[in-house]
Write a protein that holds these residues in place. Structure first.
Motif, PDB file in Angstrom:
ATOM      1  N   GLU A 212     -47.538 -17.665 -43.992  1.00 16.40           N
ATOM      2  CA  GLU A 212     -48.382 -18.604 -43.247  1.00 16.40           C
ATOM      3  C   GLU A 212     -47.552 -19.396 -42.237  1.00 16.40           C
ATOM      4  N   ALA A 213     -46.372 -19.816 -42.637  1.00 13.28           N
ATOM      5  CA  ALA A 213     -45.503 -20.558 -41.731  1.00 13.28           C
ATOM      6  C   ALA A 213     -45.096 -19.713 -40.542  1.00 13.28           C
ATOM      7  N   ALA A 214     -44.790 -18.431 -40.792  1.00 13.26           N
ATOM      8  CA  ALA A 214     -44.413 -17.537 -39.704  1.00 13.26           C
ATOM      9  C   ALA A 214     -45.559 -17.370 -38.711  1.00 13.26           C
ATOM     10  N   ALA A 215     -46.778 -17.375 -39.207  1.00 10.51           N
ATOM     11  CA  ALA A 215     -47.938 -17.236 -38.320  1.00 10.51           C
ATOM     12  C   ALA A 215     -48.170 -18.514 -37.516  1.00 10.51           C
ATOM     13  N   VAL A 216     -48.055 -19.671 -38.158  1.00 14.37           N
ATOM     14  CA  VAL A 216     -48.316 -20.944 -37.489  1.00 14.37           C
ATOM     15  C   VAL A 216     -47.265 -21.212 -36.412  1.00 14.37           C
ATOM     16  N   PHE A 217     -46.004 -20.865 -36.667  1.00 12.49           N
ATOM     17  CA  PHE A 217     -44.914 -21.119 -35.715  1.00 12.49           C
ATOM     18  C   PHE A 217     -44.453 -19.831 -35.021  1.00 12.49           C
ATOM     19  N   ALA A 218     -45.375 -18.862 -34.908  1.00 14.85           N
ATOM     20  CA  ALA A 218     -45.014 -17.539 -34.397  1.00 14.85           C
ATOM     21  C   ALA A 218     -44.450 -17.564 -32.983  1.00 14.85           C
ATOM     22  N   ASP A 219     -44.987 -18.397 -32.108  1.00 17.66           N
ATOM     23  CA  ASP A 219     -44.577 -18.400 -30.702  1.00 17.66           C
ATOM     24  C   ASP A 219     -43.496 -19.436 -30.413  1.00 17.66           C
ATOM     25  N   THR A 220     -42.771 -19.848 -31.438  1.00 16.12           N
ATOM     26  CA  THR A 220     -41.679 -20.803 -31.254  1.00 16.12           C
ATOM     27  C   THR A 220     -40.377 -20.162 -31.729  1.00 16.12           C
ATOM     28  N   GLU A 221     -39.275 -20.800 -31.435  1.00 20.38           N
ATOM     29  CA  GLU A 221     -37.966 -20.332 -31.912  1.00 20.38           C
ATOM     30  C   GLU A 221     -37.479 -21.156 -33.100  1.00 20.38           C
ATOM     31  N   VAL A 222     -38.389 -21.905 -33.712  1.00 23.77           N
ATOM     32  CA  VAL A 222     -38.036 -22.726 -34.874  1.00 23.77           C
ATOM     33  C   VAL A 222     -37.612 -21.825 -36.032  1.00 23.77           C
ATOM     34  N   ASN A 223     -36.511 -22.179 -36.683  1.00 21.51           N
ATOM     35  CA  ASN A 223     -36.016 -21.411 -37.826  1.00 21.51           C
ATOM     36  C   ASN A 223     -36.789 -21.782 -39.082  1.00 21.51           C
TER      37      ASN A 223
END
Length: 257
Positions: A212-223
């Protein structure tokens, strides 16, 4: 100009260089004297969110607050934000104008010290300090704290809880709330001279929420990690990460002894 001039030490941040100003003794004495008089006013203006304004145990308070938030079942994760060279990128004109309203009692001394460029001497050359605060100035941390108060209020969301210690910002809450907070920082921060660095920003989440986290922050470069993250010298995350961090610290202390 002589009062504000500094010798400059380039600190290797690996990567990057952080300029540290070594002020004249008289400037340091006056700065500490001013802080001794206005400390209570600054603490009241900064409030409980920006904890670098002279709060006793400020960093410890931020650590304990974030740890308690992360342990709450209603929290999905913590977002630890890294800003690019925040002290030197601070927008002076915006900061000085805002401080006149945030904490008027210190506005005059900060305007006198930061409204014009200062000379920084290094290696036989002169660099002009035109933005940000001079790290090494006793008033620098106070100025940065007060300058970021309007930013902290501007990015506040109902679904997250944030804590700041200077430029080290952290927020806890649901994933979508954290994304809204991150987007607000990206949108509002640059006007204040605060530039979030996604590559060095870490989202610490609970193990079951990785997809879920990968989907929510998919378009960012946040680790995104479930292991752990160090924040203000404290370890957050799994028991293994905390134990490893403590072991590394103890080893460093033993080596120093």
């Amino acid at each position: 100009q002589a009062f504000l001039a500094c010798r400059l030490i380039p600190l290797d941040k690996r990567p990057g260089v952080r300029p540290i100003g070594i002020c004249e003794v008289i400037r340091r004495i006056i700065g500490k004297a001013v802080m001794g008089v206005v400390r209570s006013d600054v603490l009241q203006a900064a409030g409980p969110l920006q904890l670098c304004a002279g709060h006793e145990g400020g960093s410890e308070a931020a650590v304990h607050a974030m740890r308690e938030i992360f342990s709450d079942s209603a929290t999905d994760g913590l977002l630890f934000v890294d800003a690019s060279n925040a002290f030197n990128n601070l927008n002076r004109q915006v900061a000085l104008r805002n401080i006149q309203y945030v904490c008027p009692v210190v506005a005059k001394v900060l305007i006198n010290c930061y409204r014009s460029q200062a000379f920084l001497f290094v290696g036989g050359k002169t660099i002009f300090s035109q933005e940000g605060t001079t790290q090494g100035d006793p008033l620098a941390m106070m100025m940065f704290a007060l300058a970021t108060v309007p930013l902290i209020h501007a990015v506040k969301t109902a679904s997250t809880t944030q804590a700041w210690f200077a430029d080290d910002a952290a927020s806890g809450g649901r994933l979508r709330g954290l994304r809204l907070w991150w987007d607000a920082l990206l949108r509002v921060g640059p006007a204040f001279g605060y530039f979030p660095n996604a590559v060095k920003t870490v989202l610490l989440i609970k193990p079951a929420l990785r997809e879920e986290a990968a989907a929510v922050f998919a378009d960012t470069e946040v680790n995104i990690t479930t292991d752990g993250k160090a924040y203000l010298g404290a370890a957050f995350g799994s028991d293994e990460f905390i134990a490893s961090s403590l072991a590394d610290k103890v080893k460093a202390w033993v080596d120093e002894v």
